[in-house]
Design a protein around this motif. Sequence first.
Motif, PDB file in Angstrom:
ATOM      1  N   UNK A 247      -1.732   0.569  -7.447  1.00 28.27           N
ATOM      2  CA  UNK A 247      -1.655   0.110  -8.839  1.00 28.27           C
ATOM      3  C   UNK A 247      -2.121   1.168  -9.818  1.00 28.27           C
ATOM      4  N   UNK A 248      -3.252   1.790  -9.492  1.00 28.29           N
ATOM      5  CA  UNK A 248      -3.788   2.827 -10.382  1.00 28.29           C
ATOM      6  C   UNK A 248      -2.829   4.006 -10.481  1.00 28.29           C
ATOM      7  N   UNK A 249      -2.256   4.415  -9.352  1.00 26.68           N
ATOM      8  CA  UNK A 249      -1.335   5.550  -9.361  1.00 26.68           C
ATOM      9  C   UNK A 249      -0.091   5.240 -10.200  1.00 26.68           C
ATOM     10  N   UNK A 250       0.462   4.052 -10.038  1.00 28.29           N
ATOM     11  CA  UNK A 250       1.641   3.667 -10.820  1.00 28.29           C
ATOM     12  C   UNK A 250       1.306   3.629 -12.309  1.00 28.29           C
ATOM     13  N   UNK A 251       0.151   3.059 -12.619  1.00 29.55           N
ATOM     14  CA  UNK A 251      -0.253   2.924 -14.022  1.00 29.55           C
ATOM     15  C   UNK A 251      -0.401   4.278 -14.715  1.00 29.55           C
ATOM     16  N   UNK A 252      -0.967   5.266 -14.009  1.00 33.31           N
ATOM     17  CA  UNK A 252      -1.306   6.544 -14.647  1.00 33.31           C
ATOM     18  C   UNK A 252      -0.275   7.644 -14.431  1.00 33.31           C
ATOM     19  N   UNK A 253       0.580   7.532 -13.400  1.00 35.01           N
ATOM     20  CA  UNK A 253       1.510   8.625 -13.095  1.00 35.01           C
ATOM     21  C   UNK A 253       2.944   8.354 -13.511  1.00 35.01           C
ATOM     22  N   UNK A 254       3.336   7.083 -13.611  1.00 35.99           N
ATOM     23  CA  UNK A 254       4.722   6.787 -13.935  1.00 35.99           C
ATOM     24  C   UNK A 254       5.081   7.359 -15.305  1.00 35.99           C
ATOM     25  N   UNK A 255       6.196   8.081 -15.356  1.00 38.38           N
ATOM     26  CA  UNK A 255       6.721   8.725 -16.571  1.00 38.38           C
ATOM     27  C   UNK A 255       5.895   9.918 -17.032  1.00 38.38           C
ATOM     28  N   UNK A 256       4.944  10.382 -16.212  1.00 42.02           N
ATOM     29  CA  UNK A 256       4.214  11.599 -16.563  1.00 42.02           C
ATOM     30  C   UNK A 256       5.078  12.819 -16.249  1.00 42.02           C
TER      31      UNK A 256
ATOM     32  N   UNK B 154       0.803  -1.215   0.000  1.00 42.15           N
ATOM     33  CA  UNK B 154       0.000   0.000   0.000  1.00 42.15           C
ATOM     34  C   UNK B 154       0.841   1.274   0.000  1.00 42.15           C
ATOM     35  N   UNK B 155       2.154   1.134  -0.058  1.00 41.06           N
ATOM     36  CA  UNK B 155       3.025   2.310  -0.020  1.00 41.06           C
ATOM     37  C   UNK B 155       3.578   2.590  -1.411  1.00 41.06           C
ATOM     38  N   UNK B 156       3.398   3.822  -1.860  1.00 43.66           N
ATOM     39  CA  UNK B 156       3.821   4.269  -3.185  1.00 43.66           C
ATOM     40  C   UNK B 156       5.050   5.159  -3.053  1.00 43.66           C
ATOM     41  N   UNK B 157       6.015   4.981  -3.950  1.00 39.30           N
ATOM     42  CA  UNK B 157       7.190   5.843  -4.012  1.00 39.30           C
ATOM     43  C   UNK B 157       7.056   6.774  -5.210  1.00 39.30           C
ATOM     44  N   UNK B 158       7.232   8.067  -4.976  1.00 40.81           N
ATOM     45  CA  UNK B 158       7.203   9.071  -6.047  1.00 40.81           C
ATOM     46  C   UNK B 158       8.577   9.719  -6.153  1.00 40.81           C
ATOM     47  N   UNK B 159       9.136   9.727  -7.348  1.00 37.53           N
ATOM     48  CA  UNK B 159      10.434  10.345  -7.614  1.00 37.53           C
ATOM     49  C   UNK B 159      10.252  11.492  -8.610  1.00 37.53           C
ATOM     50  N   UNK B 160      11.147  12.453  -8.561  1.00 41.12           N
ATOM     51  CA  UNK B 160      11.134  13.536  -9.544  1.00 41.12           C
ATOM     52  C   UNK B 160      10.153  14.646  -9.235  1.00 41.12           C
TER      53      UNK B 160
ATOM     54  N   UNK C 268       8.990  18.314 -14.920  1.00 47.23           N
ATOM     55  CA  UNK C 268       9.817  17.263 -14.327  1.00 47.23           C
ATOM     56  C   UNK C 268       9.144  15.914 -14.551  1.00 47.23           C
ATOM     57  N   UNK C 269       9.933  14.945 -14.969  1.00 47.39           N
ATOM     58  CA  UNK C 269       9.400  13.614 -15.217  1.00 47.39           C
ATOM     59  C   UNK C 269       9.228  12.866 -13.901  1.00 47.39           C
ATOM     60  N   UNK C 270       8.012  12.361 -13.670  1.00 58.35           N
ATOM     61  CA  UNK C 270       7.663  11.709 -12.411  1.00 58.35           C
ATOM     62  C   UNK C 270       7.860  10.196 -12.535  1.00 58.35           C
ATOM     63  N   UNK C 271       8.487   9.614 -11.531  1.00 61.59           N
ATOM     64  CA  UNK C 271       8.585   8.165 -11.445  1.00 61.59           C
ATOM     65  C   UNK C 271       7.706   7.663 -10.311  1.00 61.59           C
ATOM     66  N   UNK C 272       6.911   6.625 -10.569  1.00 63.65           N
ATOM     67  CA  UNK C 272       6.016   6.060  -9.560  1.00 63.65           C
ATOM     68  C   UNK C 272       6.206   4.554  -9.515  1.00 63.65           C
ATOM     69  N   UNK C 273       6.413   4.013  -8.325  1.00 62.19           N
ATOM     70  CA  UNK C 273       6.594   2.572  -8.173  1.00 62.19           C
ATOM     71  C   UNK C 273       6.118   2.146  -6.790  1.00 62.19           C
ATOM     72  N   UNK C 274       5.983   0.840  -6.597  1.00 64.38           N
ATOM     73  CA  UNK C 274       5.562   0.301  -5.305  1.00 64.38           C
ATOM     74  C   UNK C 274       6.767   0.209  -4.385  1.00 64.38           C
ATOM     75  N   UNK C 275       6.607   0.683  -3.154  1.00 62.85           N
ATOM     76  CA  UNK C 275       7.693   0.638  -2.182  1.00 62.85           C
ATOM     77  C   UNK C 275       7.832  -0.765  -1.601  1.00 62.85           C
ATOM     78  N   UNK C 276       9.045  -1.116  -1.210  1.00 66.18           N
ATOM     79  CA  UNK C 276       9.275  -2.389  -0.521  1.00 66.18           C
ATOM     80  C   UNK C 276       8.812  -2.325   0.933  1.00 66.18           C
TER      81      UNK C 276
END
Length: 488
Positions: free
Chosen positions: A333-342, A282-288, A347-355
């Motif tokens: 899942x939805x956030x990663x699907x729609x935000x990654x590389x946006x 349930x934890x999302x990582x946002x980069x950029x 600034x280019x955003x990276x979104x992935x699931x945190x460990x």
Amino acid sequence: MESEENSRTTLSKDSAEGHRRADPSPVVHVRGLLDSITEEELVEALQGFGAVSNVRLLPRNQALVEFESLSAAEDCVESEVTISGQLVFLSFSTSSQINERAESGREPNHVLLFTVLNPLYPVTTDMLYLICCPYGEVLRIVIFRRNGLQAMVEFDCVETAQAVRAVLQGAELFSGCCSLRIEFAKPSKLSVLKNDSETRDYTVPPFYKAEAQTRPALLGHHPSAFHAAVYGRPGHYSAPRPLLESMRDPESLEAGIPSLLSLPMPHRLPSHGPPPPPALGRVLMLHGLEPSQFNCERVFNLLCVFGNVELVKFLRNKPGVAMVQMGDEYAVERAVMHLNNSVIFDSKIGACVSKQPEIIPGRSFELEDGSSSYKDFYMSKNNRFTSQEKTAKNRFQHPSRTLHFFSAPPEVTADNFEEVCDSLKLPSFCSCKIFPPKNKSSSGLIEWDSIPKAMEALVVLNHHLMRQADQKVPYTLRLCFSNAGDRE
């Protein structure tokens, strides 16, 4: 005033003496305890009078303490005792020994009542499932707030409930807070109307209504179900997989939930419980994230359209990186699907699931705008998927250059939106369509010339307070993506 205090003291002493004159018993009734008292503290405070064989916490700041000898109980009752800085009243119990019925007046039941004392952090059904499932099958959980934070947990049998109660009584969910007081409950079965962080039925798959589905869906009930069927074994919802896996790994458990280490856990999880969910966590990582443009509130504004947001935490040593704890794995899942590389604020955003399975609150610091690097949104009224009614009104849409706005003042105009965008230094929009006002508010569509600009507007303008001249209470503007615009 002094005579009134003396009369109260005399009354308390007379009442205490009346209790002491009861027939001697090895079981001592303790009254006037602190809310946060634990069985261990009781034993530590009273074992000086003699060996303690049993302790049971009772409602209304009471407890029963059973000594191995009658003489030890007599010495205890005749003494003035302070427990955790609180002077308590001691008397002989009418019972000669502590049993399950004597402590609460209720027969042992397969439904337990959990009272969470000093709840500094939110408690969800997933957390309770995590700590209970190693000892037997958990059927249903209901969280409520009648007398503080409480929950009822229904198990498959009385033996399982007794085992959970014996092991978890007085334990802390987190260090220094959220201690558990557990009793047998009155109901024999819990009623669960929906599956969320407050109530959950673990005997049925989530988000499934047989009466509403006239024809089977081709790829399952949810994209995650299809992914699990193709790449792994399919299953329905239980506690988050990383949390369950952390129970098998003492090192990861020590890093995340240190207070649970003292609980005796079986070497493997029971096979009769529901299988783990298909998502990773349930934890999302946002980069950029542009440091000059983002704070916790703006991260919430961006992510709330994909699911409930619980916690936001920026990392001190990694500028532009934030961790976000969502309400469930599917929101991640939805956030990663729609935000990654946006692209947002160039600034280019990276979104992935945190460990990491949960966000661990730490020392906060100031962001560039002066706000805190950590914020709890668990009880935020701006979360949009907290009930079935709200979820039905908020549909998930892919990012587009058109935003749907609602909850705006009924007399709002396109010029008002232009003024707001100018004051917030947002790019100008291409067009604005306002629908006829309904229910004392208005809604409509605003279109920008690109998706990145629309996403910037969502980040900054979402939940903006719009005031009307004749209204004291401002309107909270709400935005979401609309399918009215063409996707780039």
